[in-house]
Write a protein that holds these residues in place. Structure first.
Motif, mmCIF file in Angstrom:
data_model
loop_
_atom_site.group_PDB
_atom_site.id
_atom_site.type_symbol
_atom_site.label_atom_id
_atom_site.label_comp_id
_atom_site.label_asym_id
_atom_site.label_seq_id
_atom_site.Cartn_x
_atom_site.Cartn_y
_atom_site.Cartn_z
ATOM 1 N N GLU A 1 0.724 -1.272 -0.091
ATOM 2 C CA GLU A 1 -0.051 0.069 -0.017
ATOM 3 C C GLU A 1 0.735 1.213 -0.040
ATOM 4 O O GLU A 1 0.539 2.243 -0.681
ATOM 5 N N ILE A 2 1.959 1.319 0.894
ATOM 6 C CA ILE A 2 2.754 2.333 1.198
ATOM 7 C C ILE A 2 3.375 2.530 -0.414
ATOM 8 O O ILE A 2 3.871 3.781 -1.046
ATOM 9 N N PHE A 3 4.043 1.545 -0.910
ATOM 10 C CA PHE A 3 4.650 1.742 -2.406
ATOM 11 C C PHE A 3 3.728 2.225 -3.358
ATOM 12 O O PHE A 3 4.149 3.214 -3.969
ATOM 13 N N LYS A 4 2.475 1.799 -3.363
ATOM 14 C CA LYS A 4 1.442 2.326 -4.252
ATOM 15 C C LYS A 4 1.342 3.871 -3.923
ATOM 16 O O LYS A 4 1.351 4.646 -4.990
ATOM 17 N N ILE A 5 1.059 4.389 -2.875
ATOM 18 C CA ILE A 5 1.034 5.665 -2.357
ATOM 19 C C ILE A 5 2.199 6.673 -3.049
ATOM 20 O O ILE A 5 1.951 7.540 -3.708
ATOM 21 N N GLY A 6 3.574 6.007 -2.836
ATOM 22 C CA GLY A 6 4.456 6.621 -3.307
ATOM 23 C C GLY A 6 4.847 6.854 -4.752
ATOM 24 O O GLY A 6 4.988 7.947 -5.312
ATOM 25 N N ARG A 7 4.439 5.744 -5.356
ATOM 26 C CA ARG A 7 4.318 5.822 -6.854
ATOM 27 C C ARG A 7 3.445 6.776 -7.311
ATOM 28 O O ARG A 7 3.579 7.425 -8.284
ATOM 29 N N TYR A 8 2.169 6.860 -6.817
ATOM 30 C CA TYR A 8 1.267 7.747 -7.345
ATOM 31 C C TYR A 8 1.690 9.050 -7.215
ATOM 32 O O TYR A 8 1.450 10.093 -8.356
ATOM 33 N N VAL B 1 5.697 14.942 -7.758
ATOM 34 C CA VAL B 1 6.610 15.488 -6.885
ATOM 35 C C VAL B 1 7.879 14.856 -7.339
ATOM 36 O O VAL B 1 8.174 13.956 -7.645
ATOM 37 N N ASP B 2 8.784 15.670 -6.372
ATOM 38 C CA ASP B 2 10.494 15.021 -6.714
ATOM 39 C C ASP B 2 10.992 14.211 -5.511
ATOM 40 O O ASP B 2 12.008 13.546 -5.416
ATOM 41 N N GLY B 3 10.053 14.233 -4.494
ATOM 42 C CA GLY B 3 10.686 13.207 -3.570
ATOM 43 C C GLY B 3 9.710 13.407 -2.219
ATOM 44 O O GLY B 3 8.577 14.107 -2.240
ATOM 45 N N PHE B 4 10.097 13.115 -1.072
ATOM 46 C CA PHE B 4 9.413 12.749 0.262
ATOM 47 C C PHE B 4 10.195 13.273 1.404
ATOM 48 O O PHE B 4 11.288 12.908 1.418
ATOM 49 N N ARG B 5 9.706 13.702 2.254
ATOM 50 C CA ARG B 5 10.195 13.924 3.594
ATOM 51 C C ARG B 5 9.491 12.878 4.298
ATOM 52 O O ARG B 5 8.242 12.947 4.636
ATOM 53 N N GLU C 1 12.669 4.404 -6.578
ATOM 54 C CA GLU C 1 13.872 4.548 -7.591
ATOM 55 C C GLU C 1 13.379 3.952 -8.936
ATOM 56 O O GLU C 1 13.916 4.196 -9.895
ATOM 57 N N LYS C 2 12.772 2.829 -8.689
ATOM 58 C CA LYS C 2 12.203 2.149 -9.867
ATOM 59 C C LYS C 2 11.368 3.124 -10.758
ATOM 60 O O LYS C 2 11.404 2.880 -12.074
ATOM 61 N N VAL C 3 10.748 3.981 -10.120
ATOM 62 C CA VAL C 3 9.536 4.698 -10.617
ATOM 63 C C VAL C 3 10.285 6.215 -11.193
ATOM 64 O O VAL C 3 10.050 6.680 -12.182
ATOM 65 N N LYS C 4 11.154 6.588 -10.128
ATOM 66 C CA LYS C 4 12.058 7.933 -10.468
ATOM 67 C C LYS C 4 13.430 7.842 -9.779
ATOM 68 O O LYS C 4 13.500 7.947 -8.669
#
Length: 533
Positions: free
Chosen positions: A222-229, A236-240, A268-271
């Motif tokens: 679920e968290i991977f999906k959220i990040g990918r979205y 967006v360019d990244g996350f805090r 990193e697979k996505v971006k």
């Protein structure tokens, strides 16, 4: 690029660079004439300055009292002109609280802030100005009102029950009795009762923030999906990463480290150039292993060390401490970003921590922008905003103009510390060469133009003057000796040995600073930077 003589002389700050054939004496004679030119901008993100924004307090575009995304978009030119290269946004997802760290929808925008279309426009407009966007991603816990948790509470057989951590009361009696607090939480009640349930759920920060169960592979996905979205669909360019050390309980640090390595690999697979900066509020020894998974970590130790040094007017072991931290990080990985800052949204503002003394606050900023690392500015720091806990009053509205003229000022809270009587509005400070704003802007411009200040190594210089911080920075052929006077009295530094080779007066924060023969004179609370030919 603007010439330094134009950019810095206009604000009363001098940057000087002597011609190669000038002696030290002639440098001093011409010290009041700024003649150096800024080089091309060498400070590129993520090795650049980032600006943290609490959207609710930044800029209110529709006069409903709450800062919003459109208001923030309208101030992108301001941020670009200030010289920052990235923006970190505190949580923008739907949430029942003002701070929004108890997320109820990971794929949405809080309606008080605007729409997803508004946010995508903000990201596009930021990118068009060369500004990166980092958003707060809160994955240690959800909000109590999140549909996952509501389903888990109502039905023990729910597929979401195992998204959270549950335990029978008898099995956790010893944990309840511990009542431990940490640097990032004073909560001593971490197991919470749920109506209609025989079991309690775990919430490290409080009952309104139930922790997710990362032993469950479905939660990880679920968290991977959220990040990918947010990376793919929104841009967006990244996350805090909030509460990065609390993904698993504190007695499982290796599992925390492994999780962030896994998360980084998936993002990193996505971006491939995604940027991840983590909040790990602990000692250097406990922080460093997280660099295997996170590109950057906030340097809380140096935040405290800078504040203490300036408050007490004593350099003590400030440079030694910073070098020791960076050396320790290097033993974990040689590819890390040291995210340095003065204070953030969880700490009393730097101006209040220094008893509202603008000279000391300027000195803290000078240290921030000349020491190694990638600096983070908390919104309003650049105009000297004040604030003390409780947290709401560390997050008071930004002052764009005097109140009667300020159509963008948020009003969701009545400010206690940052009012028109205690803080000059930005529009006023822009016209004042000695203002906090112009001090920040010029230091950022200096750092952005300097390879040594952006990328340089750190080496302590010995002054035998307790009030002086002295260190060397070197990169790409630029070799600088940086001197800061932390005291309210003028001080002298005697150059000797290799320091005598620093014969160019490269930057001074005060016009009456000088270098004569082997003596450098520093007025109170001032900075002098010498350059080696």
């Amino acid at each position: 690029m603007l010439k330094t003589s134009i950019l810095l002389a206009a604000t009363g700050i001098l940057a000087l660079s002597a011609c190669k054939n000038q002696s030290a004496e002639s440098v001093n004679q011409e010290k009041a004439t700024p003649v150096a030119a800024l080089t091309e901008d060498v400070s590129q993100w993520p090795n650049a300055v980032t600006y943290e924004i609490f959207v609710q307090s930044f800029a209110d575009s529709n006069n409903d009292g709450i800062g919003d995304i459109k208001g923030m978009t309208g101030k992108l030119d301001y941020l670009e002109d200030l010289g920052v290269k990235a923006i970190w946004l505190m949580p923008i997802n739907p949430s029942p609280s003002y701070h929004k760290y108890d997320v109820t929808d990971y794929y949405g925008i809080h309606p008080d802030y605007g729409s997803m279309e508004d946010f995508k426009e903000f990201v596009d407009e930021a990118h068009s100005r060369g500004l990166k966007v980092i958003m707060d991603l809160v994955v240690n816990h959800t909000g109590r009102d999140h549909p996952w948790f509501q389903s888990a509470v109502k039905n023990p057989d729910s597929p979401y029950r195992d998204y959270y951590v549950w335990a029978d009361k008898d099995s956790i009696a010893d944990q309840i009795a511990k009542k431990e607090i940490t640097l990032d939480s004073d909560n001593i009640t971490q197991w919470h009762e749920a109506p209609g349930n025989s079991q309690s759920y775990y919430g490290f920060f409080w009952g309104g923030m139930p922790d997710l169960n990362f032993d469950n592979p479905e939660v990880k996905e679920e968290i991977f999906k959220i990040g990918r979205y947010w990376l793919e669909e929104v841009g967006v360019d990244g996350f805090r990463l909030d509460a990065a050390r609390h993904i698993f309980p504190d007695d499982r640090p290796e599992d925390n480290h492994a999780w962030w390595q896994e998360f980084r690999a998936e993002m990193e697979k996505v971006k491939p150039d995604v940027y991840l900066v983590g909040e790990v509020w602990d000692s250097t020894e406990k922080v460093a292993p997280y660099l295997k998974g996170l590109h950057a970590l906030f340097n809380f130790d140096m935040s405290y060390a800078i504040t203490e040094a300036v408050a007490e007017g004593d350099a003590d072991s400030l440079v030694v401490k910073h070098k020791a931290i960076r050396d320790f990080y290097s033993r974990v990985t040689d590819d890390f970003i040291d995210a340095i800052f003065l204070t953030n949204h969880d700490q009393n503002r730097i101006m209040s921590a220094l008893e509202a003394d603008p000279e000391k606050a300027k000195m803290a900023a000078a240290l921030l922008f000349t020491l190694p690392g990638s600096p983070y500015i908390y919104y309003g720091e650049e105009i000297g905003m004040l604030g003390k806990k409780p947290d709401e009053h560390i997050r008071e509205p930004f002052l764009w103009k005097p109140k009667k003229e300020d159509a963008l000022r948020a009003s969701w809270i009545e400010p206690t510390y940052s009012t028109d009587t205690s803080v000059q509005a930005l529009s006023v400070q822009k016209n004042n060469p000695e203002s906090m704003y112009n001090h920040y802007k010029n230091l950022i411009a200096l750092r952005n133009s300097s390879p040594a200040l952006t990328f340089g190594s750190l080496e302590e210089a010995h002054t035998k003057v307790p009030e002086l911080v002295a260190f060397r920075r070197m990169s790409q052929g630029e070799d600088l000796l940086i001197l800061h006077n932390l005291s309210g009295e003028a001080k002298q530094f005697s150059l000797s040995g290799p320091d005598l080779e620093y014969d160019q007066l490269f930057f001074t924060s005060e016009a009456d600073a000088s270098r004569e023969m082997d003596k450098v004179s520093l007025p109170k609370y001032s900075t002098v930077i010498l350059k080696k030919d």
